[in-house]
Design a protein around this motif. Structure first.
Motif: not given
Lengths: 410, 217
Positions: B182-190
């Motif tokens: 979840n954290i990885s996905l969020s960082i990449n998207f943001l």
């Protein structure tokens, strides 16, 4: 344009500075030859530099006849230009709109609009909760519209967007969220007074307010709460005025009204995450829905992380195109794609020689002419005319000289 | 993201959070937040940083969803143990502001069938709008349970005045790999939404509600 011309253009481009943007890798997804086949090209017919001090063009409006353009800058300056039939800009000499005296630099333009059918009267809105009315034929402010203080619930004195209605009698300003309320503030332009507010229909900052171009009572508004509301302001009560609500499940950046070939009203929406949706106003049905990655592919680029969806415009036959660009290398890529149910997204125009990250645009469907404004303080006029490249060369040498000075401080 | 936040740093941070939460038991399920500090970004001039992102694993497990459905969707909801209301039930509220407010408060999110969603302003007035709970569209082309999962997995983010953004990406009851994803996905998207991507990021931290921040970048 020819393949050779495109290659020359590509070879002449400056490489990115090593200071920034080193990590962002982006490129076309097809060969230059394929690109030239898929996109028609448009060129800068004329350009004007409004600011050399990192002020962005954040407001653009043309009068009904597209003979005059007003541009609002992030430092609240307003500049006016006449636009000739051939697409050339001439500065309107008298600086009618005084700069807002603002030492803290916290205010910026949030909209400029000509009054209906009148290229001499214009409205300028700034984020400090102020809309000023100017007549270019006389000096000074004609009127100003501000939030009434002491109301309950209290309205914040910050506007984030505004519009005037089809007959230029009503003004509507959207505000940020303040103590659990996000407001739409209405003014009677002629009577110079505040009419009332709506504060029940959005749960967060209002980011877009658009009146219908023909029906004076029809209004759509958008917010970071993801909702698009359509109001019939003939009704005095907000509950009755709210006709429909559409949920984008995202955050609304920009709304526009269009008409399709069946004369039905369409609302297009650009989200803050660079997606696009369109809705049929009467039935609230979603017509088109494209995600950022779809549109990036449509403009034949690789990286969604280097993408900026700017605007949606209607052409003469009521078909729609989306204007999109990139961010690195000062927004070098500016392209458009047509958007339809039948054909989805298809390459349309490649704007050759773009020099900035574009934030605002206007389209004259009659002349097939695009006006863009953006983060380098430049206004560009784009047409099919490839002959005039003088102004773009001048600007190029200006920025090259500036870069040279930067590298050699002694 | 591999070069900017190494897999090891991320795992260390996540483990730090999970271990800390085990040390002192709280009376509630702590949320895990991702905090992004921005730089070279002018909130006055630059494009707004706001939107929604769909995560891989549900960050808020106890979300209550209500279906405002046509006959078909109401039947399906009933069969799946999901709470629902039909047009008749909504009409009974008689556009009473207090009742609509109460309805809004009873659920975290609403999904509505196409035929019903158009009628909401007429049936309920702007009450759900004001509460930030206007329903998302539930079409007949997609699975109801899948859409509910989607709504539960989607989080909102918005940068207001200060150059710092906080996003809820999970909770301390999640497994290490779920949180990490979840954290990885969020960082990449943001980061992908920022004009200069990583050049606009000053710092990254993850933090549980009651725990200390763990720096990632």
């Amino acid at each position: 344009m020819s393949f050779i011309e495109y290659l020359d253009e590509a070879a002449a481009k400056e490489l990115p500075s090593s200071e920034d943007e080193e990590d962002i890798k982006d490129e076309d997804t097809c060969s230059p030859l394929q690109l030239a086949k898929e996109f028609r090209a448009q060129y800068t017919k004329d350009e004007a530099v409004l600011s050399l001090q990192q002020d962005y063009v954040l407001g653009l409006c043309a009068d009904t006849g597209f003979t005059r353009i007003v541009a609002g800058l992030s430092n609240t300056e307003v500049k006016i230009y006449d636009l000739s039939e051939g697409g050339l800009l001439t500065t309107v000499e008298k600086d009618h709109v005084p700069l807002l005296q603002n030492t803290q630099n916290t205010n910026t333009i949030c909209g400029v609009r000509f009054m209906e059918d009148n290229a001499n009267t214009l409205l300028v809105s700034t984020t400090n909760g102020l809309v000023r009315l100017f007549d270019l034929r006389t000096t000074g402010e004609q009127a100003r519209f501000e939030c009434e203080s002491g109301t309950s619930p209290p309205v914040p004195n910050t506007f984030s967007c505004f519009d005037r209605n089809a007959n230029s009698r009503i003004l509507c300003c959207g505000t940020k969220l303040f103590l659990d309320n996000a407001f739409l503030v209405f003014y009677d332009i002629r009577e110079r007074k505040q009419l009332g507010v709506y504060n029940e229909s959005h749960a967060d900052d209002v980011t877009s307010v658009r009146f219908h171009s023909k029906y004076p009572d029809l209004l759509c508004t958008g917010s970071t709460d993801g909702l698009i509301n359509v109001f019939d302001i003939k009704e005095s009560d907000e509950d009755e005025a709210l006709r429909s609500t559409m949920n984008t499940e995202s955050s609304v950046h920009r709304l526009n009204w269009h008409q399709n070939s069946n004369d039905q009203d369409i609302i297009t929406c650009i989200t803050h995450t660079n997606d696009f949706k369109s809705f049929q106003c009467l039935e609230c049905d979603t017509i088109l829905s494209f995600e950022r990655s779809d549109i990036v592919a449509g403009i034949r680029r690789k990286s969604p992380a280097n993408f900026n969806l700017i605007n949606a415009h209607s052409m003469k036959d009521n078909s729609l195109f989306l204007l999109a660009g990139t961010n690195i290398n000062r927004g070098e890529i500016l392209r458009s794609v047509t958007a339809s149910v039948k054909d989805s997204l298809k390459p349309f125009t490649n704007f050759v020689g773009n020099k900035q990250i574009v934030r605002e645009s206007l389209y004259d469907a009659n002349r097939d002419l695009l006006v863009t404004g953006g983060e380098s303080g430049i206004i560009s006029i784009w047409t099919n005319d490839a002959s005039n490249t003088n102004s773009s060369n001048q600007l190029k040498s200006k920025s090259a000289a500036a870069k040279k000075r930067k590298n050699m401080p002694y | 993201m591999a070069t900017k936040v190494s897999r090891d740093t991320l795992l260390e941070g996540v483990n730090g959070i999970l271990e800390h939460s085990l040390k002192k038991k709280r009376g509630f399920l702590e949320t895990v937040e991702l905090q992004i500090g921005l730089k070279n970004y002018d909130p006055q001039k630059d494009k707004r940083f706001s939107g929604t992102v769909k995560l891989k694993h549900i960050p808020r497990p106890k979300m209550k969803v209500c279906i405002l459905g046509d006959q078909q969707h109401c039947d399906e909801a009933k069969a799946n143990g999901v709470e629902f209301m039909d047009a008749e039930a909504l009409k009974k509220l008689n556009k009473n502001k207090k009742l609509v407010k109460k309805l809004a408060k009873s659920y975290d999110a609403f999904l509505a069938s196409e035929s019903l969603i158009k009628q909401i302003p007429r049936l309920l007035g702007p009450g759900l709008n004001k509460a930030g709970k206007f329903p998302a569209l539930l079409s007949h082309q997609e699975s109801m349970m899948a859409k509910i999962e989607e709504v539960k997995s989607t989080i909102k983010f918005q940068m207001k005045k200060v150059l710092c953004l906080s996003v809820a990406v999970g909770h301390v009851g999640m497994k290490q790999d779920e949180l990490t994803q979840n954290i990885s996905l969020s960082i990449n998207f943001l980061v992908s939404l920022l004009k200069k991507n990583w050049q606009n990021v000053r710092s990254l931290h993850i933090k549980s509600s009651m725990g200390p921040p763990q720096r990632l970048y």
